[in-house]
Motif scaffolding. Sequence first.
Motif, short mmCIF file in Angstrom:
data_model
loop_
_atom_site.label_atom_id
_atom_site.label_comp_id
_atom_site.label_asym_id
_atom_site.label_seq_id
_atom_site.Cartn_x
_atom_site.Cartn_y
_atom_site.Cartn_z
N LYS A 149 -8.72 -0.74 -8.81
CA LYS A 149 -7.32 -1.07 -8.55
C LYS A 149 -7.03 -1.13 -7.05
O LYS A 149 -5.87 -1.16 -6.64
CB LYS A 149 -6.41 -0.04 -9.22
N GLY A 150 -8.11 -1.16 -6.25
CA GLY A 150 -7.93 -1.27 -4.79
C GLY A 150 -7.63 0.05 -4.12
O GLY A 150 -7.15 0.07 -2.98
N GLY A 151 -7.91 1.17 -4.81
CA GLY A 151 -7.56 2.47 -4.25
C GLY A 151 -8.61 3.01 -3.29
O GLY A 151 -9.80 2.85 -3.53
N ASN A 152 -8.14 3.64 -2.24
CA ASN A 152 -9.00 4.33 -1.28
C ASN A 152 -8.75 5.83 -1.42
O ASN A 152 -7.63 6.30 -1.17
CB ASN A 152 -8.68 3.87 0.14
N ILE A 153 -9.75 6.58 -1.86
CA ILE A 153 -9.58 8.02 -2.08
C ILE A 153 -9.64 8.74 -0.73
O ILE A 153 -10.66 8.72 -0.05
CB ILE A 153 -10.68 8.56 -3.03
N THR A 178 -4.60 9.25 -2.81
CA THR A 178 -5.13 7.89 -2.62
C THR A 178 -4.15 7.02 -1.85
O THR A 178 -2.93 7.24 -1.89
CB THR A 178 -5.42 7.21 -3.97
N ASP A 179 -4.70 6.03 -1.19
CA ASP A 179 -3.92 4.94 -0.63
C ASP A 179 -4.22 3.73 -1.51
O ASP A 179 -5.35 3.22 -1.50
CB ASP A 179 -4.35 4.69 0.82
N ILE A 180 -3.24 3.31 -2.31
CA ILE A 180 -3.54 2.34 -3.37
C ILE A 180 -2.36 1.38 -3.54
O ILE A 180 -1.19 1.79 -3.48
CB ILE A 180 -3.85 3.09 -4.70
N LEU A 219 -10.19 3.94 -9.98
CA LEU A 219 -9.29 3.82 -8.83
C LEU A 219 -9.73 2.71 -7.90
O LEU A 219 -8.91 1.94 -7.37
CB LEU A 219 -9.21 5.15 -8.09
N ALA A 220 -11.05 2.62 -7.66
CA ALA A 220 -11.56 1.58 -6.78
C ALA A 220 -11.26 0.19 -7.34
O ALA A 220 -10.96 -0.74 -6.59
CB ALA A 220 -13.06 1.77 -6.58
N MET A 242 0.86 -1.19 0.00
CA MET A 242 0.00 0.00 0.00
C MET A 242 0.89 1.24 0.00
O MET A 242 1.91 1.29 0.67
CB MET A 242 -0.90 0.01 1.24
N VAL A 294 -1.93 2.79 -12.47
CA VAL A 294 -2.94 3.81 -12.16
C VAL A 294 -3.14 4.74 -13.35
O VAL A 294 -4.27 5.09 -13.71
CB VAL A 294 -2.53 4.61 -10.91
#
Length: 343
Positions: free
Chosen positions: A27-31, A49-51, A24-25, A1, A58
């Motif tokens: 790819k597992g991203g948290n905005i 993001t935390d991704i 983004l979601a 992460m 991305v």
Amino acid sequence: MGFLRIRTTVDERPGRLASLAAALAAKGGNILGLSVQTDADGTVDEFVTDIPAGAEVVREALEAAGGRRVQVVTATAHELTDEPTRVLLLASRLRTTPWRLPELLGELLRADDSRWVYGSDMSDLPDPTLLTVPVAARRAIRVRRAELPFTLTEAARAASFVRLAQPPVQQTGADRDIKLADGSEVQIRPLTQLYREAVRDLHDRCSPEARRFRYFTSMPMLPPKVFDRLCDRSRGHSLVAGHDGQVVALANLMFTPDPGIAEMAFLVEDRWQGRGLGSVLARMLVRQARDLGFAEVRATLLSDNVRMRRLLVSLGATLSYTEDPGVVEARLAVGVMATVSPS
């Protein structure tokens, strides 16, 4: 992460932001942060993001979702600070330390470099990673950020931030009648063109030493252009002290190109020196500076001007020598004066 700061230009179409967020979601991203900025050829969406995905993955995902000129750079947890809170804290720091404007502007824009430029160096360069922010007629701050070009929104933010450090032009009332410690009464008034002859007479009555302390030379008379400049309220606020129909002192608070900083100087007739008049005028000028939004007042004086040195130190100023060993600079934070009672 990992934390990433992502920018992409998008067309103004309904659902475009939702498409980017969905990409983004996927790819597992948290905005964790989002801002929308205006630029010359579209809207710029910026995400923090935390991704787990890498920068290239991305970028490809956002381009497929309709993003243009996607830029991805590494971010840190420090950048997750609430943005309005961060800006307010920077504004507070600017208010108390206006001489740090380039540094604080650089922090505002998360820049790699921020420094003063002068004169011909102020011209805009065809480089989107450089931003030149005017401060005065021949002074600006140039900010550089290599990885993320500046947007029009950021340019507007920078200009607004600089204005925080600059004083308004409006004049506050200064008419006062003062009784000095020895019982003498003087009238304090704003300097206007009506006092031209009276100020000329003041110079005639002052000794060469008094004029030398004020102008660094025993100037026998004040040039008309200088007098006009002292009367110009867009350049500063000046006061005269009168007694029995004569002007017995002249006090000047002049704006400088340095945001948040003003300069003050005095000419007091010899027979009125040592009676507290200079202290009264100094306190009034510093209060005016505070009311106008300045954070600091400075004075440049000859090192053998012992009386003025003592006065400024008594008001809370700090003294330091300049490159010229015969010249001293005094710096006084207006907050110090705000706690001192007038004479």
